[in-house]
Design a protein around this motif. Structure first.
Motif, short mmCIF file in Angstrom:
data_model
loop_
_atom_site.label_atom_id
_atom_site.label_comp_id
_atom_site.label_asym_id
_atom_site.label_seq_id
_atom_site.Cartn_x
_atom_site.Cartn_y
_atom_site.Cartn_z
N VAL A 12 0.80 -1.22 0.00
CA VAL A 12 0.00 0.00 0.00
C VAL A 12 0.84 1.28 0.00
O VAL A 12 0.30 2.35 -0.21
N THR A 13 2.14 1.15 0.24
CA THR A 13 2.97 2.37 0.23
C THR A 13 3.95 2.41 -0.94
O THR A 13 4.69 3.38 -1.08
N SER A 14 3.96 1.40 -1.78
CA SER A 14 5.05 1.36 -2.77
C SER A 14 4.85 2.32 -3.94
O SER A 14 5.79 2.57 -4.67
N THR B 161 4.22 -6.40 1.86
CA THR B 161 4.93 -5.12 1.96
C THR B 161 6.42 -5.31 1.77
O THR B 161 6.96 -6.39 2.00
N HIS B 162 7.06 -4.23 1.29
CA HIS B 162 8.52 -4.21 1.25
C HIS B 162 9.09 -3.39 2.40
O HIS B 162 10.30 -3.18 2.49
N GLU B 163 8.18 -2.89 3.25
CA GLU B 163 8.62 -2.10 4.41
C GLU B 163 8.91 -3.05 5.56
O GLU B 163 8.02 -3.44 6.31
N MET B 164 10.17 -3.43 5.70
CA MET B 164 10.50 -4.50 6.63
C MET B 164 10.33 -4.07 8.09
O MET B 164 9.95 -4.89 8.93
N GLN B 165 10.57 -2.80 8.39
CA GLN B 165 10.36 -2.36 9.78
C GLN B 165 8.88 -2.44 10.14
O GLN B 165 8.52 -2.87 11.24
N PHE B 166 8.04 -2.04 9.19
CA PHE B 166 6.59 -2.13 9.39
C PHE B 166 6.18 -3.58 9.60
O PHE B 166 5.42 -3.91 10.53
N ALA B 167 6.69 -4.46 8.76
CA ALA B 167 6.38 -5.90 8.88
C ALA B 167 6.76 -6.39 10.28
O ALA B 167 6.02 -7.13 10.93
N ARG B 168 7.91 -5.93 10.73
CA ARG B 168 8.40 -6.33 12.04
C ARG B 168 7.49 -5.81 13.16
O ARG B 168 7.22 -6.50 14.14
#
Ligand SMILES: Nc1ncnc2c1ncn2[C@@H]1O[C@H](COP(=O)(O)OP(=O)(O)O)[C@@H](O)[C@H]1O
Ligand SMILES: [Mg+2]
Length: 271
Positions: free
Chosen positions: A193-195, A224-231
């Motif tokens: 959703v942010t890419s 997602t490719h936002e790994m901090q968000f995933a975490r």
């Protein structure tokens, strides 16, 4: 600006009888000769947030589109709370679920896409009340009150009379999130959703999603490719490649000591 960080903690126990909220069983998806999903099995518990990571073209969007019934299964089954979504097994045969029943089941599922796809000719408010009024049969006033509350939650109430073209990408995506929530989904699907956003707009959208994760028990399947968000938001991360799950574990484990070479290579490339 939202600032809650959900604490995933223990994986929710889910339904009392252990029925997964979302279950893929032996799922096959082909586009012509191209086998995109090959005997895929996984499930998401009630209230669980699962993030799918993996290379571009590996079939992540296809998985979400299958759950929305925007794509037809080639083989296997998807169940929502134990109810068949597209196909069911009857007398040893694989039988298509009728459209009406499919539509009823998919009203429990919300999806936010990479490209916000708001209706361009409608105001923000009209975008949000459209489905509640026309699909759920909610009265306009009731739908508008609810929309106002949701817009407030995503920080967009002040733009309720604007058209999508008058908003930034981050603002449009926040409206798209409110629109998905307006249908009271039990399962929320988020596809990168942010890419499509400029980097400075990513934070406001992820902040809204973190708030929602912290405040609701909606089951989520997130790409997602936002790994901090995933975490921050996931109970579980699934590394996915070439049609199947390579490995899955807690975010701590996947991001600090992944077992598989393919996961290690992927994370090295994206982090
Ligand atoms: N509608 C379609 N018709 C034909 N091929 C498709 C279609 N949608 C996706 N694909 C193919 O399926 C594969 C997986 O795509 P996708 O699910 O979008 O991957 P990801 O989201 O992981 O990047 C790709 O090879 C893509 O070209
Ligand atoms: Mg994709």
């Amino acid at each position: 600006m939202p600032e809650n960080t959900p604490t995933p903690g223990a994986v929710p126990e889910g339904a009392a009888d252990g029925t997964p909220h979302l279950q893929f069983r032996d799922v096959v998806k082909k586009f012509g000769d191209n086998t995109v999903l090959d005997d895929l099995n996984f499930s998401v518990s009630q209230g669980e947030r699962v993030t799918l990571i993996g290379p571009s073209g590996s079939g992540k969007t296809t998985i979400l589109r299958l759950v929305m019934t925007l794509e037809e299964l080639t083989g296997g089954y998807i169940d929502i709370s134990g109810q068949p979504l597209q196909y069911t097994e009857r007398g040893g045969k694989r039988v298509r679920v009728p459209d009406k029943q499919r539509r009823r089941t998919t009203t429990q599922i919300g999806m936010v896409f990479q490209h916000f796809n708001l209706f361009p000719n409608m105001t923000v408010m009209e975008n949000i009340i459209e489905a509640p009024v026309h699909v759920m049969g909610l009265g306009r006033d009731e739908a508008a009150d609810k929309a106002e509350a949701l817009l407030d939650k995503v920080g967009m109430a002040w733009k309720k009379d604007a058209r999508p073209s008058q908003l930034s990408g981050g603002q449009q995506q926040r409206v798209a999130i409110a629109r998905a929530l307006a249908m009271d989904p039990e399962i929320l699907l988020l596809d990168e959703v942010t890419s499509a956003l400029d980097p400075e707009l990513v934070g406001e959208v992820l902040g809204v999603l973190k708030d929602i994760a912290a405040e609701t028990d909606i089951s989520m399947l997130i790409v997602t490719h936002e790994m901090q968000f995933a975490r921050d938001v996931s109970h579980r991360v699934m590394m996915f490649d070439q049609g199947s799950v390579v490995e899955q574990d807690s975010p701590e484990k996947i991001f600090t000591e992944p077992e598989h070479q393919r996961t290690q290579d992927f994370l090295r490339a994206v982090l």
